[in-house]
Design an enzyme around this catalytic site. Structure first.
Site, PDB file in Angstrom:
ATOM      1  N   GLU A   1     -14.389   1.168   0.679  1.00  0.00           N
ATOM      2  CA  GLU A   1     -13.350  -0.138   1.377  1.00  0.00           C
ATOM      3  C   GLU A   1     -13.321   0.345   2.563  1.00  0.00           C
ATOM      4  O   GLU A   1     -14.107   0.918   3.213  1.00  0.00           O
ATOM      5  CB  GLU A   1     -11.864   0.593   0.765  1.00  0.00           C
ATOM      6  CG  GLU A   1     -11.704   1.910   0.983  1.00  0.00           C
ATOM      7  CD  GLU A   1     -10.402   2.681   0.221  1.00  0.00           C
ATOM      8  OE1 GLU A   1      -9.985   1.978  -0.809  1.00  0.00           O
ATOM      9  OE2 GLU A   1      -9.763   3.729   0.380  1.00  0.00           O
TER      10      GLU A   1
ATOM     11  N   THR B   1       2.891  -2.687   0.029  1.00  0.00           N
ATOM     12  CA  THR B   1       3.161  -3.147   1.140  1.00  0.00           C
ATOM     13  C   THR B   1       2.970  -4.909   1.133  1.00  0.00           C
ATOM     14  O   THR B   1       1.700  -5.236   0.562  1.00  0.00           O
ATOM     15  CB  THR B   1       2.441  -2.765   2.311  1.00  0.00           C
ATOM     16  OG1 THR B   1       2.574  -1.335   2.458  1.00  0.00           O
ATOM     17  CG2 THR B   1       2.931  -3.391   3.898  1.00  0.00           C
TER      18      THR B   1
ATOM     19  N   LYS C   1      -1.922   3.596  -5.068  1.00  0.00           N
ATOM     20  CA  LYS C   1      -1.667   3.542  -3.369  1.00  0.00           C
ATOM     21  C   LYS C   1      -0.320   4.612  -3.560  1.00  0.00           C
ATOM     22  O   LYS C   1       0.682   4.422  -3.396  1.00  0.00           O
ATOM     23  CB  LYS C   1      -0.905   2.319  -3.063  1.00  0.00           C
ATOM     24  CG  LYS C   1      -1.043   2.239  -1.292  1.00  0.00           C
ATOM     25  CD  LYS C   1      -0.774   0.678  -0.927  1.00  0.00           C
ATOM     26  CE  LYS C   1      -1.156   0.565   0.453  1.00  0.00           C
ATOM     27  NZ  LYS C   1      -0.855  -0.847   0.970  1.00  0.00           N
TER      28      LYS C   1
END
Length: 270
Positions: free
Chosen positions: A178, A33, A145
């Site tokens: 994260e 993204t 990802k």
């Protein structure tokens, strides 16, 4: 060697995929993204590196990135500010979990409006809670990802009951990893550190871009160590760098945080 079978689709609200697509059935795929500004994909070279690494580590055939880039340029040609998302699946085929010998790669390109509140986050900072949902270790997928994001869905669900902008996510060894959809980095005693992502977590493109500008050490960080840092930030390709003003009951001086980060950029530019 068989010819690459790669279908690229610029999606619309009416776009459909096969019910037999492996991305739908098994999460067999990956995505990236990116932020779009003035019809340009920011950090596009690093997004391509991500796509290439995911394809290689997940045993996809080599992607035709030239064709993908051509369709991306067409898709964003009228976009001044927005979000680009590229989803790649192994398509249909194979028996059960078994990988087909000649997969029909599906590339889905979507363009969406930009997120409006990130600008205010950059200026005002964010409040973080601690997630009760922890990340499991899987070194074979660490950093990637992939389309398997159930842990993040559970994190977001639990986060909805908390008064915070985002959460700090730990692994089962209580290492900081994260946020729900962003990387973390911190400054302490003039040094920049970020959680090591060799067993779980996602290596963000924006964090990779920062590594070209700043000296960042990747290391195991426990929560008490994070709370003792001089400044903490979260980042991703859409929000850029966002200062953290609070983690649970620990406060950070946002002006000091911004000054410390500015000093780091100034030091590395000399």
């Amino acid at each position: 060697m068989s010819k690459l079978k790669q279908t690229i689709t610029i999606t619309t609200p009416d776009t459909t995929i096969s019910t037999q697509d492996r991305g739908l059935n098994y999460g067999d795929g990956f995505f990236t993204t990116a932020s779009v500004a003035n019809s340009v994909v920011e950090h596009w070279d690093l997004h391509k590196v991500r796509l290439e690494e995911c394809a290689q580590r997940l045993f996809f055939p080599e992607l035709d990135l030239t064709a993908i880039e051509r369709e991306v340029s067409h898709a964003i040609s009228d976009t001044q500010t927005g979000i680009l998302k590229i989803v790649i699946t192994r398509g249909t085929g194979g028996r059960g979990y078994g990988i087909p010998d000649s997969p029909s790669i599906q590339v889905l390109i979507s363009v969406m409006p930009a997120v409006s509140h990130y600008k205010s986050w950059q200026q005002q900072g964010v409040n973080l809670a601690i997630s009760d949902v922890k990340l499991a270790h899987q070194p074979l997928l660490a950093g990637l990802k992939t389309l398997n994001r159930l842990e993040q869905i559970l994190i977001k669900k639990q986060m909805s009951s908390l008064e915070c902008d985002d959460v700090v996510v730990l692994d089962y060894d209580n290492n900081v990893i994260e946020c729900s959809a962003a990387n973390l980095f911190a400054i302490q005693n003039g040094n920049i550190v970020s959680p090591k992502l060799d067993r779980c977590g996602i290596t963000g493109v924006y964090l990779s871009a920062l590594c070209d500008k700043l000296a960042i050490e990747f290391k195991a960080i426990q929560l008490d160590e994070l709370l003792a840092m001089d400044a903490v930030f979260m980042c991703n390709s859409l929000m850029g760098v966002v200062p953290v003003v609070r983690i649970a009951n620990t406060q950070f001086d946002i002006e000091r945080s911004k000054a410390l980060l500015a000093a780091q950029f100034a030091k590395e530019s000399v």
